[in-house]
Write an enzyme that holds these catalytic residues in place. Structure first.
Site, PDB file in Angstrom:
ATOM      1  N   HIS A 119      74.760  59.157  -8.703  1.00 57.26           N
ATOM      2  CA  HIS A 119      75.652  60.324  -8.746  1.00 57.26           C
ATOM      3  C   HIS A 119      74.883  61.640  -8.692  1.00 57.26           C
ATOM      4  O   HIS A 119      75.397  62.679  -9.106  1.00 57.26           O
ATOM      5  CB  HIS A 119      76.519  60.276 -10.017  1.00 57.26           C
ATOM      6  N   CYS A 149      71.855  81.264  -3.238  1.00 60.30           N
ATOM      7  CA  CYS A 149      70.861  80.922  -2.229  1.00 60.30           C
ATOM      8  C   CYS A 149      70.126  82.192  -1.787  1.00 60.30           C
ATOM      9  O   CYS A 149      70.766  83.217  -1.493  1.00 60.30           O
ATOM     10  CB  CYS A 149      71.561  80.275  -1.031  1.00 60.30           C
ATOM     11  N   ALA A 234      72.404  51.540 -27.649  1.00 58.43           N
ATOM     12  CA  ALA A 234      71.281  51.202 -26.761  1.00 58.43           C
ATOM     13  C   ALA A 234      69.951  51.691 -27.330  1.00 58.43           C
ATOM     14  O   ALA A 234      68.909  51.076 -27.083  1.00 58.43           O
ATOM     15  CB  ALA A 234      71.519  51.811 -25.378  1.00 58.43           C
TER      16      ALA A 234
HETATM   17  P1  NAD Z   1      81.630  56.521 -19.674  1.00 56.98           P
HETATM   18  O1  NAD Z   1      81.653  57.737 -20.542  1.00 56.98           O
HETATM   19  O2  NAD Z   1      82.844  56.188 -18.923  1.00 56.98           O
HETATM   20  O3  NAD Z   1      81.295  55.272 -20.596  1.00 56.98           O
HETATM   21  C1  NAD Z   1      80.255  55.308 -21.535  1.00 56.98           C
HETATM   22  C2  NAD Z   1      80.050  53.906 -22.045  1.00 56.98           C
HETATM   23  O4  NAD Z   1      78.924  53.930 -22.898  1.00 56.98           O
HETATM   24  C3  NAD Z   1      81.225  53.347 -22.845  1.00 56.98           C
HETATM   25  O5  NAD Z   1      81.472  52.020 -22.436  1.00 56.98           O
HETATM   26  C4  NAD Z   1      80.717  53.402 -24.284  1.00 56.98           C
HETATM   27  O6  NAD Z   1      81.256  52.341 -25.071  1.00 56.98           O
HETATM   28  C5  NAD Z   1      79.236  53.231 -24.087  1.00 56.98           C
HETATM   29  N1  NAD Z   1      78.396  53.820 -25.126  1.00 56.98           N
HETATM   30  C6  NAD Z   1      78.592  54.966 -25.820  1.00 56.98           C
HETATM   31  N2  NAD Z   1      77.573  55.197 -26.663  1.00 56.98           N
HETATM   32  C7  NAD Z   1      76.697  54.174 -26.484  1.00 56.98           C
HETATM   33  C8  NAD Z   1      75.446  53.845 -27.049  1.00 56.98           C
HETATM   34  N3  NAD Z   1      74.865  54.625 -27.977  1.00 56.98           N
HETATM   35  N4  NAD Z   1      74.818  52.718 -26.643  1.00 56.98           N
HETATM   36  C9  NAD Z   1      75.391  51.896 -25.709  1.00 56.98           C
HETATM   37  N5  NAD Z   1      76.584  52.162 -25.134  1.00 56.98           N
HETATM   38  C10 NAD Z   1      77.225  53.284 -25.508  1.00 56.98           C
HETATM   39  O7  NAD Z   1      80.354  56.675 -18.756  1.00 56.98           O
HETATM   40  P2  NAD Z   1      80.043  56.071 -17.321  1.00 56.98           P
HETATM   41  O8  NAD Z   1      80.507  54.661 -17.267  1.00 56.98           O
HETATM   42  O9  NAD Z   1      78.625  56.397 -17.060  1.00 56.98           O
HETATM   43  O10 NAD Z   1      80.966  56.881 -16.303  1.00 56.98           O
HETATM   44  C11 NAD Z   1      81.218  58.226 -16.482  1.00 56.98           C
HETATM   45  C12 NAD Z   1      80.755  59.170 -15.379  1.00 56.98           C
HETATM   46  O11 NAD Z   1      80.367  60.397 -16.007  1.00 56.98           O
HETATM   47  C13 NAD Z   1      79.572  58.721 -14.609  1.00 56.98           C
HETATM   48  O12 NAD Z   1      79.872  59.010 -13.294  1.00 56.98           O
HETATM   49  C14 NAD Z   1      78.412  59.634 -15.036  1.00 56.98           C
HETATM   50  O13 NAD Z   1      77.755  60.108 -13.878  1.00 56.98           O
HETATM   51  C15 NAD Z   1      79.061  60.840 -15.649  1.00 56.98           C
HETATM   52  N6  NAD Z   1      78.395  61.337 -16.884  1.00 56.98           N
HETATM   53  C16 NAD Z   1      77.024  61.432 -16.926  1.00 56.98           C
HETATM   54  C17 NAD Z   1      76.392  61.863 -18.097  1.00 56.98           C
HETATM   55  C18 NAD Z   1      74.882  61.966 -18.121  1.00 56.98           C
HETATM   56  O14 NAD Z   1      74.252  62.195 -17.083  1.00 56.98           O
HETATM   57  N7  NAD Z   1      74.254  61.767 -19.279  1.00 56.98           N
HETATM   58  C19 NAD Z   1      77.156  62.205 -19.219  1.00 56.98           C
HETATM   59  C20 NAD Z   1      78.571  62.124 -19.127  1.00 56.98           C
HETATM   60  C21 NAD Z   1      79.178  61.674 -17.942  1.00 56.98           C
END
Ligand code: NAD
Length: 249
Positions: A119, A149, A234
Site C-alpha cells: 500500500h 512540487c 505481536a
Molecule cells: P486493521 O486495522 O483492519 O486490522 C488490524 C488487525 O491487527 C486486527 O485484526 C487486530 O485484531 C490486530 N491487532 C491489533 N493489535 C495487535 C497486536 N498488538 N498484535 C497483533 N495483532 C494486533 O489493519 P489491516 O488489516 O492492516 O488493514 C487496514 C488498512 O489500513 C491497511 O490497508 C493498512 O495499510 C492501513 N493502515 C496502516 C497503518 C500503518 O502503516 N501502521 C496503520 C493503520 C492503517
C-alpha cells in the site's frame, strides 16, 4: 486449527520458503493505532472523505489535514519487538520476504531487507502532475502547510495507496508470485478484510502453503485457512517465537 507457538516454531523450522503478510496490528505497539481501534485515525477522519484518490485530487489541502496527523504518528514511531523479531527471522534464514500493508516504513527500519510495500510508503512524496519524487524529510511540515512540487507547484501526495487507486503493479505481481511459491505464510496483525491484500494468504493456501496467524483475535481467515493461530500481541508472541527457534537451531 491449533494455538501452539511451539508447533508454529517447528513448522517454520521445517519450511523452506516462508513469507509474511503484515498489517496495522504489528505497529500498534509502536504507537500507531490500527484501522479499527477506538481513538484511531479513522475515528477522527472519515476514510470516505479523506482517504480516496478523488478527494485528494479535488481537495488536497483538506486531505492533508489527515496526512499531517498520519505523518506525526509515523515520525514518533520506532520499530517494536514484533518488527525486530521479523528482522531476526529474516537474518536467521527463516523468512524470505515480508508483504506489508503498512505504510510506516517500520519493517525496513527494523532491518528487514526484502519488504514489499503493498500500500505504498508515507516516507516518500510524489507530484501527481509531473511524477517527481521527494523524501518526507526534505520538508519542514511543522507549520502544517502542504508541501509542493518544486517544478510545478502542485501539492504533493504521499506514495500511499488511497481508496480508488490500484495496487502498484510491481508489488502486486511480486506478492502473487511469492504467495504461489511459499510453503508457509505468517499472517501478522491484519484483519484480512481489505482486498486484494487479503487474497494473498488464500493464494498461498491454494498453492499448498501452511498458514500461521499472529493476532489478538480471530479473523475471517482463522476458521477456513489458518493451521495455527497464535493469540497475543505481536510484540510479545513474535519475540517468543524467535526465542524458541533459536533454542531449536
Ligand atoms: P486493521 O486495522 O483492519 O486490522 C488490524 C488487525 O491487527 C486486527 O485484526 C487486530 O485484531 C490486530 N491487532 C491489533 N493489535 C495487535 C497486536 N498488538 N498484535 C497483533 N495483532 C494486533 O489493519 P489491516 O488489516 O492492516 O488493514 C487496514 C488498512 O489500513 C491497511 O490497508 C493498512 O495499510 C492501513 N493502515 C496502516 C497503518 C500503518 O502503516 N501502521 C496503520 C493503520 C492503517
Amino acid at each position: 486449527m491449533e494455538h501452539s507457538i511451539e508447533k508454529a516454531a517447528a513448522m517454520i523450522k521445517n519450511a523452506e520458503n516462508v513469507i509474511a503478510l503484515t498489517g496495522a496490528g504489528i505497529s500498534v505497539e509502536s504507537g500507531i493505532p490500527d484501522f479499527r481501534s477506538a481513538g484511531g485515525l479513522w475515528d477522527k477522519y472519515d476514510p470516505a472523505v479523506y482517504a480516496t484518490i478523488n478527494s485528494f485530487i479535488r481537495m488536497p489541502e483538506k486531505v492533508w489535514e489527515m496526512l499531517f496527523d498520519m505523518v506525526d504518528l509515523k515520525m514518533g514511531a520506532k520499530p517494536n519487538p514484533g518488527h525486530l523479531a521479523l528482522a531476526d527471522l529474516e537474518s536467521m534464514g527463516h523468512l524470505g520476504a515480508i508483504i506489508t500493508q503498512n505504510i510506516d516504513n517500520l519493517h525496513q527500519e527494523a532491518g528487514n531487507r526484502n519488504v514489499i510495500e503493498y500500500h505504498g510508503n508515507v516516507s516518500r512524496l510524489q507530484c501527481i502532475k509531473c511524477g517527481t519524487l521527494y523524501g518526507l524529510d526534505e520538508f519542514d511540515l511543522s507549520k502544517k502547510v502542504p508541501p509542493r512540487c518544486a517544478d510545478c507547484d502542485r501539492i504533493l501526495k504521499p506514495t500511499v495507496i488511497f481508496f480508488g487507486e490500484a495496487i502498484p503493479y510491481d508489488a502486486q505481481v511480486r506478492s502473487q508470485t511469492l504467495a504461489s511459491k511459499a510453503d508457509l505464510i505468517i499472517v501478522v496483525g491484519t484483519s484480512a478484510v481489505v482486498y486484494p491484500a487479503a487474497s494473498i494468504p488464500m493464494i498461498a493456501k491454494d498453492s499448498g502453503a501452511r498458514v500461521i496467524e499472529f493476532n489478538i483475535e480471530e479473523t475471517p481467515l482463522t476458521h477456513y485457512l489458518t493451521d495455527i493461530l497464535v493469540l497475543g500481541s505481536a510484540g510479545k508472541t513474535l519475540p517468543e517465537l524467535v526465542g524458541i527457534l533459536r533454542r531449536m537451531n
